[in-house]
Motif scaffolding. Structure first.
Motif, PDB file in Angstrom:
ATOM      1  N   ILE A   3       1.592  -1.362  -0.431  1.00 60.15           N
ATOM      2  CA  ILE A   3       0.075  -0.343  -0.162  1.00 60.15           C
ATOM      3  C   ILE A   3       0.645   0.954  -0.117  1.00 60.15           C
ATOM      4  O   ILE A   3       1.762   1.361   1.014  1.00 60.15           O
ATOM      5  N   THR A   4       1.144   2.017  -1.226  1.00 54.07           N
ATOM      6  CA  THR A   4       2.081   3.199  -1.250  1.00 54.07           C
ATOM      7  C   THR A   4       0.953   4.610  -1.604  1.00 54.07           C
ATOM      8  O   THR A   4      -0.693   4.680  -1.411  1.00 54.07           O
ATOM      9  N   LYS A   5       1.572   5.646  -0.795  1.00 53.93           N
ATOM     10  CA  LYS A   5       0.665   7.124  -0.745  1.00 53.93           C
ATOM     11  C   LYS A   5       1.131   7.558  -2.797  1.00 53.93           C
ATOM     12  O   LYS A   5       2.609   7.644  -2.908  1.00 53.93           O
ATOM     13  N   ASN A  41       6.149   5.854  -6.690  1.00 52.57           N
ATOM     14  CA  ASN A  41       4.939   6.306  -5.532  1.00 52.57           C
ATOM     15  C   ASN A  41       5.660   6.153  -4.872  1.00 52.57           C
ATOM     16  O   ASN A  41       6.238   6.681  -3.885  1.00 52.57           O
ATOM     17  N   ILE A  42       6.807   4.775  -4.779  1.00 49.54           N
ATOM     18  CA  ILE A  42       8.061   4.310  -3.806  1.00 49.54           C
ATOM     19  C   ILE A  42       8.932   6.210  -3.569  1.00 49.54           C
ATOM     20  O   ILE A  42       9.642   6.500  -3.356  1.00 49.54           O
ATOM     21  N   ARG A  43       8.972   5.924  -4.739  1.00 48.62           N
ATOM     22  CA  ARG A  43      10.410   6.683  -4.962  1.00 48.62           C
ATOM     23  C   ARG A  43       9.936   8.367  -4.510  1.00 48.62           C
ATOM     24  O   ARG A  43      10.879   8.843  -3.999  1.00 48.62           O
ATOM     25  N   GLU A  44       8.695   8.657  -4.536  1.00 43.43           N
ATOM     26  CA  GLU A  44       8.170   9.458  -4.099  1.00 43.43           C
ATOM     27  C   GLU A  44       8.149  10.031  -2.298  1.00 43.43           C
ATOM     28  O   GLU A  44       8.270  11.119  -1.972  1.00 43.43           O
ATOM     29  N   ASN A  45       7.677   8.754  -1.957  1.00 41.89           N
ATOM     30  CA  ASN A  45       7.521   8.819  -0.278  1.00 41.89           C
ATOM     31  C   ASN A  45       8.382   7.406  -0.101  1.00 41.89           C
ATOM     32  O   ASN A  45       6.968   5.539  -0.617  1.00 41.89           O
ATOM     33  N   PRO A  46       9.148   6.903   0.048  1.00 44.71           N
ATOM     34  CA  PRO A  46       8.927   5.237   0.613  1.00 44.71           C
ATOM     35  C   PRO A  46       8.680   5.243   2.185  1.00 44.71           C
ATOM     36  O   PRO A  46       9.318   3.456   2.075  1.00 44.71           O
ATOM     37  N   GLN A  47       7.687   5.250   2.528  1.00 47.77           N
ATOM     38  CA  GLN A  47       6.832   4.755   3.437  1.00 47.77           C
ATOM     39  C   GLN A  47       5.589   3.910   3.432  1.00 47.77           C
ATOM     40  O   GLN A  47       4.957   4.829   2.367  1.00 47.77           O
ATOM     41  N   VAL A  48       5.818   3.070   3.242  1.00 43.31           N
ATOM     42  CA  VAL A  48       4.455   2.374   3.415  1.00 43.31           C
ATOM     43  C   VAL A  48       3.536   1.663   4.526  1.00 43.31           C
ATOM     44  O   VAL A  48       4.269   1.375   4.685  1.00 43.31           O
ATOM     45  N   ARG A  49       2.310   1.089   2.805  1.00 40.00           N
ATOM     46  CA  ARG A  49       1.885  -0.509   4.307  1.00 40.00           C
ATOM     47  C   ARG A  49       1.747  -1.411   3.784  1.00 40.00           C
ATOM     48  O   ARG A  49       1.873  -1.162   2.632  1.00 40.00           O
ATOM     49  N   VAL A  50       2.541  -2.826   4.627  1.00 42.02           N
ATOM     50  CA  VAL A  50       2.221  -4.221   3.976  1.00 42.02           C
ATOM     51  C   VAL A  50       1.500  -4.926   4.713  1.00 42.02           C
ATOM     52  O   VAL A  50       1.193  -4.795   5.937  1.00 42.02           O
ATOM     53  N   ARG A  51       0.778  -5.880   3.636  1.00 40.34           N
ATOM     54  CA  ARG A  51       0.038  -6.412   4.025  1.00 40.34           C
ATOM     55  C   ARG A  51       0.476  -7.735   3.513  1.00 40.34           C
ATOM     56  O   ARG A  51       0.656  -8.242   2.659  1.00 40.34           O
ATOM     57  N   VAL A  52       0.597  -8.906   4.809  1.00 41.59           N
ATOM     58  CA  VAL A  52       1.215 -10.406   4.312  1.00 41.59           C
ATOM     59  C   VAL A  52       0.424 -11.113   5.279  1.00 41.59           C
ATOM     60  O   VAL A  52       0.472 -11.836   6.090  1.00 41.59           O
ATOM     61  N   SER A  54      -2.006 -12.107   7.551  1.00 38.09           N
ATOM     62  CA  SER A  54      -3.142 -11.707   8.566  1.00 38.09           C
ATOM     63  C   SER A  54      -2.259 -10.577   9.007  1.00 38.09           C
ATOM     64  O   SER A  54      -2.850  -9.709   9.731  1.00 38.09           O
ATOM     65  N   LYS A  55      -1.133 -10.132   8.952  1.00 45.71           N
ATOM     66  CA  LYS A  55      -0.279  -9.779   9.310  1.00 45.71           C
ATOM     67  C   LYS A  55      -0.301  -8.234   8.833  1.00 45.71           C
ATOM     68  O   LYS A  55      -0.142  -8.660   7.665  1.00 45.71           O
ATOM     69  N   HIS A  56      -0.171  -7.522   9.848  1.00 40.66           N
ATOM     70  CA  HIS A  56      -0.305  -5.586   9.293  1.00 40.66           C
ATOM     71  C   HIS A  56       0.862  -4.616   9.995  1.00 40.66           C
ATOM     72  O   HIS A  56       1.436  -5.146  10.520  1.00 40.66           O
ATOM     73  N   PHE A  57       1.513  -3.702   8.930  1.00 41.65           N
ATOM     74  CA  PHE A  57       2.453  -3.045   9.159  1.00 41.65           C
ATOM     75  C   PHE A  57       3.025  -2.264   8.332  1.00 41.65           C
ATOM     76  O   PHE A  57       2.796  -2.319   7.039  1.00 41.65           O
ATOM     77  N   GLN A  58       3.340  -1.394   9.188  1.00 39.75           N
ATOM     78  CA  GLN A  58       4.859  -0.087   8.756  1.00 39.75           C
ATOM     79  C   GLN A  58       6.145  -0.309   7.553  1.00 39.75           C
ATOM     80  O   GLN A  58       6.282  -1.668   8.852  1.00 39.75           O
ATOM     81  N   ALA A  59       6.181  -0.031   6.248  1.00 39.47           N
ATOM     82  CA  ALA A  59       7.116  -0.215   6.677  1.00 39.47           C
ATOM     83  C   ALA A  59       7.675   0.891   5.744  1.00 39.47           C
ATOM     84  O   ALA A  59       7.894   1.192   5.108  1.00 39.47           O
ATOM     85  N   LYS A 116      11.298  -3.401   4.550  1.00 37.95           N
ATOM     86  CA  LYS A 116      11.880  -3.318   5.869  1.00 37.95           C
ATOM     87  C   LYS A 116      10.854  -2.893   7.308  1.00 37.95           C
ATOM     88  O   LYS A 116      10.116  -1.595   7.342  1.00 37.95           O
ATOM     89  N   GLU A 117      10.404  -4.054   7.936  1.00 32.02           N
ATOM     90  CA  GLU A 117       9.370  -3.213   9.032  1.00 32.02           C
ATOM     91  C   GLU A 117      10.021  -1.831  10.015  1.00 32.02           C
ATOM     92  O   GLU A 117      10.433  -2.033  10.077  1.00 32.02           O
ATOM     93  N   GLN A 118       8.948  -1.271  10.034  1.00 27.93           N
ATOM     94  CA  GLN A 118       9.264   0.036  10.578  1.00 27.93           C
ATOM     95  C   GLN A 118       7.715  -0.187  11.744  1.00 27.93           C
ATOM     96  O   GLN A 118       6.847  -0.330  11.802  1.00 27.93           O
ATOM     97  N   PRO A 119       8.844   0.029  13.331  1.00 26.33           N
ATOM     98  CA  PRO A 119       7.974   0.306  14.456  1.00 26.33           C
ATOM     99  C   PRO A 119       6.755   2.190  14.247  1.00 26.33           C
ATOM    100  O   PRO A 119       5.754   2.103  14.788  1.00 26.33           O
ATOM    101  N   THR A 120       7.231   2.694  13.348  1.00 25.90           N
ATOM    102  CA  THR A 120       6.100   4.194  13.402  1.00 25.90           C
ATOM    103  C   THR A 120       5.729   3.857  12.894  1.00 25.90           C
ATOM    104  O   THR A 120       4.947   3.322  11.751  1.00 25.90           O
ATOM    105  N   LEU A 121       4.622   4.668  13.309  1.00 24.00           N
ATOM    106  CA  LEU A 121       3.303   4.885  11.914  1.00 24.00           C
ATOM    107  C   LEU A 121       2.881   5.784  11.278  1.00 24.00           C
ATOM    108  O   LEU A 121       3.509   7.007  11.261  1.00 24.00           O
ATOM    109  N   ILE A 122       2.614   5.327  10.283  1.00 24.81           N
ATOM    110  CA  ILE A 122       2.602   6.867   9.064  1.00 24.81           C
ATOM    111  C   ILE A 122       1.174   7.125   9.283  1.00 24.81           C
ATOM    112  O   ILE A 122      -0.206   6.536   9.214  1.00 24.81           O
ATOM    113  N   LYS A 123       0.540   8.385   8.816  1.00 21.55           N
ATOM    114  CA  LYS A 123      -0.340   9.355   8.816  1.00 21.55           C
ATOM    115  C   LYS A 123      -0.562   9.343   7.202  1.00 21.55           C
ATOM    116  O   LYS A 123      -0.129   9.200   6.619  1.00 21.55           O
TER     117      LYS A 123
END
Length: 123
Positions: A3-5, A41-52, A54-59, A116-123
């Motif tokens: 999931i990219t912005k 989209n990643i080039r513009e904003n590398p902060q993404v969301r991932v779902r694998v 049942s696991k959801h995470f920021q990356a 790479k999974e990141q602990p911070t939340l993306i808004k």
């Protein structure tokens, strides 16, 4: 699911992709290369969301264009899935059992993304 912005709209966009997990990171290939909308989209904003599953995470997404690094990833993928990778290589005109030289030649035309999974939340 990646999931990219959107780079123009700012809206979140979902793209189903095939991935390979190696260690803690997830690797995805861009079949359309740098022309893929999700990659641009990643080039513009590398902060993404991932779902694998049942696991959801920021990356944080890192674009990899170095053929040697891509060949390293392909070698690992070939070791884990020889028939799958062998078939893809064969469809691209390479031997079904590629050696390192074949993988490097194939990698010159490819782009990969490391998630790479990141602990911070993306808004």
């Amino acid at each position: 699911m990646l999931i990219t912005k959107g780079r123009r709209t700012g809206n979140w966009r979902t793209t189903p992709l095939q991935y390979e997990q190696i260690g803690e990171a997830y690797y995805v290939g861009a079949a359309r290369g740098i022309k893929s909308d999700w990659l641009r989209n990643i080039r513009e904003n590398p902060q993404v969301r991932v779902r694998v599953g049942s696991k959801h995470f920021q990356a944080l997404a890192e674009i990899v264009e170095d053929p040697l690094q891509i060949a390293d990833i392909l070698m690992l993928k070939f070791q884990q899935h020889p028939r799958f990778v062998g078939t893809i290589m064969q469809l691209e005109g390479y031997p079904k059992n590629p050696d390192r030289t074949d993988l490097e030649a194939y990698a010159h035309k490819r782009v990969m993304v490391v998630l790479k999974e990141q602990p911070t939340l993306i808004k």
